[in-house]
Design a protein around this motif. Structure first.
Motif, PDB file in Angstrom:
ATOM      1  N   SER A   9      -1.548 -14.167   7.615  1.00  0.00           N
ATOM      2  CA  SER A   9      -0.315 -13.757   6.951  1.00  0.00           C
ATOM      3  C   SER A   9       0.393 -12.662   7.728  1.00  0.00           C
ATOM      4  O   SER A   9      -0.230 -11.945   8.509  1.00  0.00           O
ATOM      5  CB  SER A   9      -0.633 -13.236   5.545  1.00  0.00           C
ATOM      6  N   THR A  10       1.667 -12.522   7.470  1.00  0.00           N
ATOM      7  CA  THR A  10       2.435 -11.427   8.038  1.00  0.00           C
ATOM      8  C   THR A  10       1.751 -10.118   7.666  1.00  0.00           C
ATOM      9  O   THR A  10       1.441  -9.887   6.498  1.00  0.00           O
ATOM     10  CB  THR A  10       3.876 -11.442   7.476  1.00  0.00           C
ATOM     11  N   GLY A  11       1.474  -9.286   8.657  1.00  0.00           N
ATOM     12  CA  GLY A  11       0.857  -7.992   8.408  1.00  0.00           C
ATOM     13  C   GLY A  11      -0.658  -7.975   8.461  1.00  0.00           C
ATOM     14  O   GLY A  11      -1.262  -6.924   8.296  1.00  0.00           O
ATOM     15  N   ALA A  12      -1.292  -9.113   8.707  1.00  0.00           N
ATOM     16  CA  ALA A  12      -2.759  -9.160   8.707  1.00  0.00           C
ATOM     17  C   ALA A  12      -3.371  -8.425   9.900  1.00  0.00           C
ATOM     18  O   ALA A  12      -4.517  -8.006   9.849  1.00  0.00           O
ATOM     19  CB  ALA A  12      -3.244 -10.607   8.685  1.00  0.00           C
ATOM     20  N   GLY A  13      -2.618  -8.291  10.975  1.00  0.00           N
ATOM     21  CA  GLY A  13      -3.162  -7.651  12.177  1.00  0.00           C
ATOM     22  C   GLY A  13      -3.352  -8.633  13.316  1.00  0.00           C
ATOM     23  O   GLY A  13      -4.182  -8.425  14.197  1.00  0.00           O
ATOM     24  N   LYS A  14      -2.572  -9.697  13.300  1.00  0.00           N
ATOM     25  CA  LYS A  14      -2.686 -10.742  14.322  1.00  0.00           C
ATOM     26  C   LYS A  14      -2.449 -10.208  15.726  1.00  0.00           C
ATOM     27  O   LYS A  14      -3.207 -10.533  16.648  1.00  0.00           O
ATOM     28  CB  LYS A  14      -1.694 -11.887  14.037  1.00  0.00           C
ATOM     29  N   SER A  15      -1.426  -9.414  15.915  1.00  0.00           N
ATOM     30  CA  SER A  15      -1.109  -8.918  17.261  1.00  0.00           C
ATOM     31  C   SER A  15      -2.212  -8.014  17.790  1.00  0.00           C
ATOM     32  O   SER A  15      -2.607  -8.120  18.953  1.00  0.00           O
ATOM     33  CB  SER A  15       0.229  -8.172  17.262  1.00  0.00           C
ATOM     34  N   THR A  16      -2.722  -7.136  16.946  1.00  0.00           N
ATOM     35  CA  THR A  16      -3.811  -6.248  17.360  1.00  0.00           C
ATOM     36  C   THR A  16      -5.036  -7.064  17.753  1.00  0.00           C
ATOM     37  O   THR A  16      -5.654  -6.824  18.802  1.00  0.00           O
ATOM     38  CB  THR A  16      -4.150  -5.266  16.230  1.00  0.00           C
ATOM     39  N   MET A  17      -5.395  -8.020  16.920  1.00  0.00           N
ATOM     40  CA  MET A  17      -6.552  -8.868  17.205  1.00  0.00           C
ATOM     41  C   MET A  17      -6.327  -9.663  18.489  1.00  0.00           C
ATOM     42  O   MET A  17      -7.201  -9.736  19.353  1.00  0.00           O
ATOM     43  CB  MET A  17      -6.807  -9.824  16.038  1.00  0.00           C
ATOM     44  N   ALA A  18      -5.153 -10.269  18.627  1.00  0.00           N
ATOM     45  CA  ALA A  18      -4.862 -11.103  19.799  1.00  0.00           C
ATOM     46  C   ALA A  18      -4.885 -10.282  21.083  1.00  0.00           C
ATOM     47  O   ALA A  18      -5.410 -10.740  22.106  1.00  0.00           O
ATOM     48  CB  ALA A  18      -3.519 -11.805  19.632  1.00  0.00           C
ATOM     49  N   ARG A  19      -4.336  -9.072  21.049  1.00  0.00           N
ATOM     50  CA  ARG A  19      -4.381  -8.211  22.236  1.00  0.00           C
ATOM     51  C   ARG A  19      -5.822  -7.887  22.631  1.00  0.00           C
ATOM     52  O   ARG A  19      -6.174  -7.900  23.807  1.00  0.00           O
ATOM     53  CB  ARG A  19      -3.623  -6.905  21.985  1.00  0.00           C
ATOM     54  N   GLY A  20      -6.649  -7.589  21.646  1.00  0.00           N
ATOM     55  CA  GLY A  20      -8.044  -7.273  21.916  1.00  0.00           C
ATOM     56  C   GLY A  20      -8.793  -8.455  22.510  1.00  0.00           C
ATOM     57  O   GLY A  20      -9.566  -8.310  23.461  1.00  0.00           O
ATOM     58  N   ARG A 124      16.647  -7.458   2.372  1.00  0.00           N
ATOM     59  CA  ARG A 124      16.767  -8.867   2.764  1.00  0.00           C
ATOM     60  C   ARG A 124      15.474  -9.606   2.440  1.00  0.00           C
ATOM     61  O   ARG A 124      14.383  -9.058   2.588  1.00  0.00           O
ATOM     62  CB  ARG A 124      17.060  -8.977   4.261  1.00  0.00           C
ATOM     63  N   ALA A 125      15.597 -10.850   2.036  1.00  0.00           N
ATOM     64  CA  ALA A 125      14.419 -11.658   1.675  1.00  0.00           C
ATOM     65  C   ALA A 125      13.497 -11.894   2.857  1.00  0.00           C
ATOM     66  O   ALA A 125      12.309 -12.150   2.670  1.00  0.00           O
ATOM     67  CB  ALA A 125      14.871 -12.987   1.079  1.00  0.00           C
ATOM     68  N   ASP A 126      14.029 -11.805   4.086  1.00  0.00           N
ATOM     69  CA  ASP A 126      13.176 -12.051   5.251  1.00  0.00           C
ATOM     70  C   ASP A 126      12.590 -10.766   5.851  1.00  0.00           C
ATOM     71  O   ASP A 126      11.980 -10.809   6.915  1.00  0.00           O
ATOM     72  CB  ASP A 126      13.928 -12.847   6.320  1.00  0.00           C
ATOM     73  N   HIS A 127      12.747  -9.637   5.146  1.00  0.00           N
ATOM     74  CA  HIS A 127      12.084  -8.413   5.599  1.00  0.00           C
ATOM     75  C   HIS A 127      10.579  -8.658   5.544  1.00  0.00           C
ATOM     76  O   HIS A 127      10.082  -9.338   4.645  1.00  0.00           O
ATOM     77  CB  HIS A 127      12.459  -7.223   4.708  1.00  0.00           C
ATOM     78  N   PRO A 128       9.797  -8.117   6.505  1.00  0.00           N
ATOM     79  CA  PRO A 128       8.364  -8.398   6.551  1.00  0.00           C
ATOM     80  C   PRO A 128       7.596  -8.151   5.248  1.00  0.00           C
ATOM     81  O   PRO A 128       6.703  -8.922   4.906  1.00  0.00           O
ATOM     82  CB  PRO A 128       7.863  -7.480   7.668  1.00  0.00           C
ATOM     83  N   VAL A 129       7.946  -7.114   4.497  1.00  0.00           N
ATOM     84  CA  VAL A 129       7.226  -6.845   3.250  1.00  0.00           C
ATOM     85  C   VAL A 129       7.475  -7.955   2.244  1.00  0.00           C
ATOM     86  O   VAL A 129       6.544  -8.510   1.655  1.00  0.00           O
ATOM     87  CB  VAL A 129       7.599  -5.466   2.671  1.00  0.00           C
ATOM     88  N   TRP A 130       8.731  -8.301   2.041  1.00  0.00           N
ATOM     89  CA  TRP A 130       9.060  -9.355   1.068  1.00  0.00           C
ATOM     90  C   TRP A 130       8.585 -10.710   1.577  1.00  0.00           C
ATOM     91  O   TRP A 130       8.125 -11.541   0.804  1.00  0.00           O
ATOM     92  CB  TRP A 130      10.552  -9.381   0.771  1.00  0.00           C
ATOM     93  N   TRP A 131       8.691 -10.913   2.886  1.00  0.00           N
ATOM     94  CA  TRP A 131       8.236 -12.173   3.482  1.00  0.00           C
ATOM     95  C   TRP A 131       6.725 -12.340   3.269  1.00  0.00           C
ATOM     96  O   TRP A 131       6.254 -13.405   2.888  1.00  0.00           O
ATOM     97  CB  TRP A 131       8.585 -12.194   4.966  1.00  0.00           C
ATOM     98  N   ALA A 132       5.972 -11.278   3.505  1.00  0.00           N
ATOM     99  CA  ALA A 132       4.516 -11.340   3.326  1.00  0.00           C
ATOM    100  C   ALA A 132       4.164 -11.659   1.873  1.00  0.00           C
ATOM    101  O   ALA A 132       3.264 -12.471   1.611  1.00  0.00           O
ATOM    102  CB  ALA A 132       3.872 -10.025   3.758  1.00  0.00           C
ATOM    103  N   MET A 133       4.888 -11.059   0.940  1.00  0.00           N
ATOM    104  CA  MET A 133       4.610 -11.317  -0.477  1.00  0.00           C
ATOM    105  C   MET A 133       4.953 -12.755  -0.856  1.00  0.00           C
ATOM    106  O   MET A 133       4.160 -13.424  -1.512  1.00  0.00           O
ATOM    107  CB  MET A 133       5.401 -10.341  -1.356  1.00  0.00           C
ATOM    108  N   SER A 134       6.104 -13.218  -0.432  1.00  0.00           N
ATOM    109  CA  SER A 134       6.558 -14.549  -0.858  1.00  0.00           C
ATOM    110  C   SER A 134       5.875 -15.686  -0.112  1.00  0.00           C
ATOM    111  O   SER A 134       5.761 -16.787  -0.640  1.00  0.00           O
ATOM    112  CB  SER A 134       8.076 -14.660  -0.706  1.00  0.00           C
ATOM    113  N   GLN A 135       5.418 -15.443   1.101  1.00  0.00           N
ATOM    114  CA  GLN A 135       4.848 -16.508   1.920  1.00  0.00           C
ATOM    115  C   GLN A 135       3.319 -16.513   1.960  1.00  0.00           C
ATOM    116  O   GLN A 135       2.727 -17.385   2.592  1.00  0.00           O
ATOM    117  CB  GLN A 135       5.380 -16.391   3.353  1.00  0.00           C
ATOM    118  N   TYR A 136       2.683 -15.573   1.303  1.00  0.00           N
ATOM    119  CA  TYR A 136       1.229 -15.420   1.409  1.00  0.00           C
ATOM    120  C   TYR A 136       0.483 -16.715   1.064  1.00  0.00           C
ATOM    121  O   TYR A 136      -0.297 -17.225   1.874  1.00  0.00           O
ATOM    122  CB  TYR A 136       0.755 -14.263   0.521  1.00  0.00           C
TER     123      TYR A 136
END
Length: 174
Positions: A9-20, A124-136
């Protein structure tokens, strides 16, 4: 394992994990949002499909931090050999994305294409916080479906249910 998708999900930490993972394996890391958003006002990259095609069909390995933008999603999954799924709870994801967005807004951090998360974007509905909530739920369902889809077999799927299950981001592949 040379072609790895880190999904969640948005905000899970994908970029940090992928970089590592990329650092540990000596593979190039590709940030999907940086490829997708290339200019001010969240301008989208018209050459995204061509760029991603060149990366995934090339001779070298790679690590992406995304399930994939819809225009390249199948392409990524067809060429991946490993999926690292950060299947964290809604509570964990929302806390992380909220902290990240607050930091970016307050510090006026430049992100993809030189853009910034400003106060106006929070409405905006596509802001990461709202996106994470609605798309989880939808994102979890999509990832689960793809991990079971015969088109994408044989994928090695490494699924983590909490941040504690991985001591360090690069440990995901051990």
């Amino acid at each position: 394992m040379q072609r790895i998708l880190v999904v969640g999900s948005t905000g899970a930490g994908k970029s940090t994990m992928a970089r590592g993972i990329a650092r540990r394996l000596g593979l190039p890391f590709h940030e999907m949002d940086a490829l997708h958003f290339i200019g001010p006002d969240w301008q989208e990259n018209p050459d995204l499909v061509e760029q991603v095609t060149g990366i995934v069909r090339g001779p070298d390995g790679w690590v992406f931090d995304s399930i994939g933008h819809p225009r390249v999603r199948d392409l990524l999954w067809e060429h991946a050999d490993t999926v690292v799924w950060l299947d964290y709870s809604r509570h964990v994801v929302l806390a992380r994305v909220l902290r990240r967005s607050l930091r970016r807004t307050l510090l006026r951090e430049r992100i993809f294409g030189g853009n910034r998360e400003g106060v106006a974007e929070w409405f905006r509905a596509d802001h990461p916080v709202w996106w994470a909530m609605s798309q989880y739920n939808g994102r979890r369902t999509e990832i689960l479906r793809r991990t079971r889809d015969p088109r994408f077999a044989p994928l090695r799927v490494i699924r983590y249910g909490s941040p504690r299950s991985v001591r360090r981001p690069a440990d995901a592949l051990l």
